[in-house]
Design an enzyme around this catalytic site. Structure first.
Site, PDB file in Angstrom:
ATOM      1  N   THR A 267      -7.925  12.843  -4.244  1.00 14.66           N
ATOM      2  CA  THR A 267      -8.445  12.741  -2.880  1.00 14.66           C
ATOM      3  C   THR A 267      -7.375  13.054  -1.825  1.00 14.66           C
ATOM      4  O   THR A 267      -7.585  13.881  -0.939  1.00 14.66           O
ATOM      5  CB  THR A 267      -8.964  11.301  -2.634  1.00 14.66           C
ATOM      6  OG1 THR A 267      -9.800  10.944  -3.725  1.00 14.66           O
ATOM      7  CG2 THR A 267      -9.747  11.204  -1.345  1.00 14.66           C
TER       8      THR A 267
ATOM      9  N   LYS B 190       1.798   3.569  -2.509  1.00 15.77           N
ATOM     10  CA  LYS B 190       2.378   2.260  -2.173  1.00 15.77           C
ATOM     11  C   LYS B 190       2.936   1.544  -3.383  1.00 15.77           C
ATOM     12  O   LYS B 190       3.908   0.809  -3.289  1.00 15.77           O
ATOM     13  CB  LYS B 190       1.348   1.374  -1.484  1.00 15.77           C
ATOM     14  CG  LYS B 190       0.141   1.082  -2.351  1.00 15.77           C
ATOM     15  CD  LYS B 190      -1.132   0.975  -1.549  1.00 15.77           C
ATOM     16  CE  LYS B 190      -2.338   1.073  -2.450  1.00 15.77           C
ATOM     17  NZ  LYS B 190      -3.136   2.268  -2.254  1.00 15.77           N
TER      18      LYS B 190
ATOM     19  N   GLU C 131       4.866   7.023   5.304  1.00 18.25           N
ATOM     20  CA  GLU C 131       3.962   6.525   6.353  1.00 18.25           C
ATOM     21  C   GLU C 131       2.560   6.276   5.799  1.00 18.25           C
ATOM     22  O   GLU C 131       1.875   5.325   6.188  1.00 18.25           O
ATOM     23  CB  GLU C 131       3.911   7.551   7.504  1.00 18.25           C
ATOM     24  CG  GLU C 131       3.002   7.216   8.667  1.00 18.25           C
ATOM     25  CD  GLU C 131       3.412   5.940   9.396  1.00 18.25           C
ATOM     26  OE1 GLU C 131       4.394   5.973  10.127  1.00 18.25           O
ATOM     27  OE2 GLU C 131       2.723   4.909   9.215  1.00 18.25           O
TER      28      GLU C 131
ATOM     29  N   VAL D 126       0.920   2.679   3.715  1.00 18.46           N
ATOM     30  CA  VAL D 126       0.336   1.469   4.302  1.00 18.46           C
ATOM     31  C   VAL D 126      -0.547   1.865   5.479  1.00 18.46           C
ATOM     32  O   VAL D 126      -0.124   2.636   6.347  1.00 18.46           O
ATOM     33  CB  VAL D 126       1.428   0.497   4.812  1.00 18.46           C
ATOM     34  CG1 VAL D 126       0.791  -0.758   5.390  1.00 18.46           C
ATOM     35  CG2 VAL D 126       2.396   0.134   3.702  1.00 18.46           C
TER      36      VAL D 126
ATOM     37  N   ILE E 131      -3.021   5.181   9.947  1.00 18.30           N
ATOM     38  CA  ILE E 131      -2.490   4.453  11.106  1.00 18.30           C
ATOM     39  C   ILE E 131      -0.983   4.559  11.158  1.00 18.30           C
ATOM     40  O   ILE E 131      -0.313   4.238  10.181  1.00 18.30           O
ATOM     41  CB  ILE E 131      -2.840   2.947  11.034  1.00 18.30           C
ATOM     42  CG1 ILE E 131      -4.330   2.735  10.831  1.00 18.30           C
ATOM     43  CG2 ILE E 131      -2.359   2.212  12.274  1.00 18.30           C
ATOM     44  CD1 ILE E 131      -4.687   1.279  10.554  1.00 18.30           C
TER      45      ILE E 131
ATOM     46  N   GLY F 104     -18.892   4.114  -2.479  1.00 16.57           N
ATOM     47  CA  GLY F 104     -17.584   4.686  -2.776  1.00 16.57           C
ATOM     48  C   GLY F 104     -16.438   3.961  -2.099  1.00 16.57           C
ATOM     49  O   GLY F 104     -15.296   4.410  -2.159  1.00 16.57           O
TER      50      GLY F 104
ATOM     51  N   GLU G  61     -13.838   0.531  -6.096  1.00 21.85           N
ATOM     52  CA  GLU G  61     -13.724   1.123  -7.432  1.00 21.85           C
ATOM     53  C   GLU G  61     -14.672   0.407  -8.395  1.00 21.85           C
ATOM     54  O   GLU G  61     -15.133  -0.710  -8.130  1.00 21.85           O
ATOM     55  CB  GLU G  61     -12.294   0.939  -7.970  1.00 21.85           C
ATOM     56  CG  GLU G  61     -11.199   1.339  -7.027  1.00 21.85           C
ATOM     57  CD  GLU G  61     -10.821   2.799  -7.187  1.00 21.85           C
ATOM     58  OE1 GLU G  61     -11.130   3.375  -8.246  1.00 21.85           O
ATOM     59  OE2 GLU G  61     -10.244   3.367  -6.237  1.00 21.85           O
TER      60      GLU G  61
ATOM     61  N   ASP H 111      -3.633  -5.055  -3.960  1.00 19.81           N
ATOM     62  CA  ASP H 111      -3.339  -3.890  -3.125  1.00 19.81           C
ATOM     63  C   ASP H 111      -2.728  -4.333  -1.792  1.00 19.81           C
ATOM     64  O   ASP H 111      -1.729  -3.765  -1.332  1.00 19.81           O
ATOM     65  CB  ASP H 111      -4.646  -3.118  -2.884  1.00 19.81           C
ATOM     66  CG  ASP H 111      -4.489  -1.976  -1.915  1.00 19.81           C
ATOM     67  OD1 ASP H 111      -3.941  -0.934  -2.318  1.00 19.81           O
ATOM     68  OD2 ASP H 111      -4.907  -2.119  -0.746  1.00 19.81           O
TER      69      ASP H 111
ATOM     70  N   LYS I 142       1.162  -3.653  -0.004  1.00 17.21           N
ATOM     71  CA  LYS I 142       1.353  -3.117   1.346  1.00 17.21           C
ATOM     72  C   LYS I 142       2.148  -4.084   2.223  1.00 17.21           C
ATOM     73  O   LYS I 142       3.033  -3.662   2.973  1.00 17.21           O
ATOM     74  CB  LYS I 142      -0.002  -2.799   1.978  1.00 17.21           C
ATOM     75  CG  LYS I 142      -0.694  -1.622   1.280  1.00 17.21           C
ATOM     76  CD  LYS I 142      -2.145  -1.509   1.723  1.00 17.21           C
ATOM     77  CE  LYS I 142      -2.827  -0.275   1.118  1.00 17.21           C
ATOM     78  NZ  LYS I 142      -4.302  -0.330   1.311  1.00 17.21           N
TER      79      LYS I 142
END
Lengths: 392, 392
Positions: free
Chosen positions: A11, A100, A124, A127, A131, A182, A185, A196, A200
């Site tokens: 992706t 990450k 960048e 995380v 943004i 979507g 997962e 996750d 981060k």
């Protein structure tokens, strides 16, 4: 002309190719020279892709091509991605990543090598998706000591919590909906259990507190035990429930992942659906917040390509290591952290100073400010089904 | 050791001295060497200031001191500040400023000189006080085309609007309160009529659209005609009224300052009191928002000192001009801009497709989407007392 290679055509890799291609004009203007996407490395075949002619399967081609300035690592994980990252840096190439897990785990190995080889290692996109947060922290807030940083860092969890709250859904139903769309997962453990988010917030706190925070040491609670009742109790008191990764400064910074009661006066309250947001409180600037799309191919690729641009523009002066990787930090307790807590339990406790809540089924209350040790003791005393910090 | 001089010892100049002094440790760590505040230039005397020993009155001392690396300009205005800025750059020094009037007006003169002299001219503090926005726009969103940028850029106006709404006050009363608290000047014209906002959105749009936007050409409506009734009508429909500086991309970008109806689903809705916030919609990242303290000595100084750090760290590779100053842009019309509008008038109009509002005294309605020419014609037809765009 600057030459770029992408590793991993999933992706983010595809999104990066799209941004480099679609916005090549504006990118060339920013840099002062065009950027050529020369290779895309993947073990799979993509015969129908518009980028088919760029696909290669052998990393050595990238490694040995002196024309390649920047390698974009979108492989994920900490196996082959680590190997290729180290080899690319050794070959004198800057590396940009959205990975990450790799940054959180292998920074102590990667950062010093990048310094030694005088190249950039930029992350960048690791995380908050697109943004801007890593650069603002390392650069724009550089004159500040950070008191407190907290972020909605996982779009899947925030989407599920928003749906549960707005449509009065159970966790399982909202999760299935997220999977259908979507957003989640098939195996949602990493997202819904906060793993996750822990990776981060480890990266953000490593920057803020200038030490390498061991991601696995971060106490971590997810959202799978949250019920409709918790959301109803929160809503009646003008709170939203948000999963936050959080770091509070101190001799031993308290770093943890937990759902929180967020009051309507806090800007994180209005962050709905799959959006991410990071709230920073520091000594000179005071409070600031960064908000946007925390996932998705093009938003994340936007951050990847901004790093590609920086790596090319600053080739002569690569960025320094974002934190002191020699100084590792394993989160032990949260000794200095004091907060009010929301508690839901099955029988009415006899405790002073609590505020009983209404609006949901069961018994729920908000405590006076207390330490982590105190809330743990209280929780066990009242057989709490769930508890979480209440922000002021 | 790097040496810095501050010009102008008002609020921001003092704040900058404070940040450089109080956070000297962390700043030295970020740069890799300590920063010495060598001079403070002001025509006034400050015998009791802790910085008294650094005060000088003759700019030539700064200009002729080869040790000075960075000059911080906090003089304000476009007179002596322009002269000293140009002379400092000619003397090979980087200049950091919080002076939006100077950047908005004199960029075409200053930027090329900084490029020629290979020094930095940085102005993060000129817009949004301490909020990182200039760097995110020039760097983190560099891979994007900007579709729409809008900002709450004046804390005084936002404070007044928040007070009017929350406490049901008339404009005059809220203004007086803001003056009492030091949020508004004795002569509040620049703030409440949107002139300050116009300068700031001129800077942001110059970056976004890569041309020099003439600040004086920006159509500009302030908040002085807003009544309690407007806020009551807005609130009944779940809108807040916010003064926005706005730039919408196009062949001829529509750039203007106006109060807006902002819906509760937009993150700008929750930005209260003296806080600022900038909302950006771009083609790859989608929407993002930057929020924080838009004024005050330490917040603004936080941004100033982050630029000082950057100017020192990147001495060997100064930042390029933030926009193409050769290409000047005078806002003529807003030909492509289409919006719904809120209109308050004194007698009931006979127009199709409008939505009559309740909740306030008088007659108010929201139109169908229309062009600026159409709303101007309509406004004159119904003798409107006020009208403003309604955001979706």
């Amino acid at each position: 002309m600057a030459n770029v290679a992408i590793m991993g055509f999933g992706t983010i890799g595809f999104g990066t190719a799209e941004v480099l291609t679609k916005n090549s004009d504006i990118i060339a203007k920013r840099i002062g020279e065009p950027v050529n996407l020369k290779y895309i490395l993947d073990i799979r075949d993509f015969p129908d892709s518009p980028y088919a002619s760029k696909l290669i399967k052998d990393f050595a081609i990238i490694e040995n091509d002196p024309e390649i300035d920047v390698v974009v690592e979108c492989i994920g994980g900490t196996g082959v991605s680590r190997d290729f990252t180290l080899r690319a840096i050794k070959a004198g190439k800057s590396v940009v990543t959205s990975n990450k897990a790799l940054v959180a785990k292998c920074a102590p190995e990667i950062f010093p090598l990048a310094v030694e080889k005088n190249v950039s290692y930029l992350f960048e996109a690791s995380v908050g998706g697109g943004i801007p947060i890593i650069h603002p922290l390392t650069q724009c807030l550089a004159a500040n000591n950070i008191n407190d940083i907290m972020g909605i860092l996982n779009g899947t969890c925030n989407y599920i919590l928003t749906q549960m709250s707005q449509k009065d859904l159970d966790f399982d139903v909202a999760l299935k909906q997220a999977q259908k769309l979507g957003y989640a997962e098939a195996d949602p453990t990493d997202d819904v259990e906060g793993i996750d988010t822990a990776r981060k917030i480890a990266i953000l706190c490593s920057i803020c507190f200038n030490r390498h925070v061991i991601s696995e040491s971060i106490p971590c609670k997810g959202i799978s035990k949250i019920t409709k009742d918790d959301l109803a109790f929160a809503s009646c008191e003008n709170y939203a429930i948000r999963l936050l990764g959080r770091g509070v400064s101190g001799e031993n910074p308290a770093i943890f992942v937990s759902p929180h009661f967020v009051p309507s006066t806090n800007p994180l309250y209005g962050v709905n659906d799959a959006f991410n947001s990071i709230f920073v409180d520091c000594d000179m600037l005071g409070t600031s917040m960064f908000y946007g799309k925390g996932a998705g191919d093009l938003p994340t690729a936007s951050a990847v390509v901004s790093d590609v641009i920086e790596a090319i523009v600053k080739k002569a002066l690569p960025k320094k290591a974002a934190w002191d990787t020699q100084n590792t930090y394993s989160v032990k307790g949260q000794s200095d952290f004091v907060s009010r807590y929301y508690v839901r339990c099955s029988s009415l406790p006899t405790i002073d100073g609590i505020k009983l809540l209404s609006g949901g089924n069961g018994i729920a209350f908000i405590t006076l400010p207390m330490s982590v040790e105190e809330i743990e003791a209280l929780s066990s005393k009242v057989n709490a089904e769930i508890y979480m910090p209440v922000m002021d």
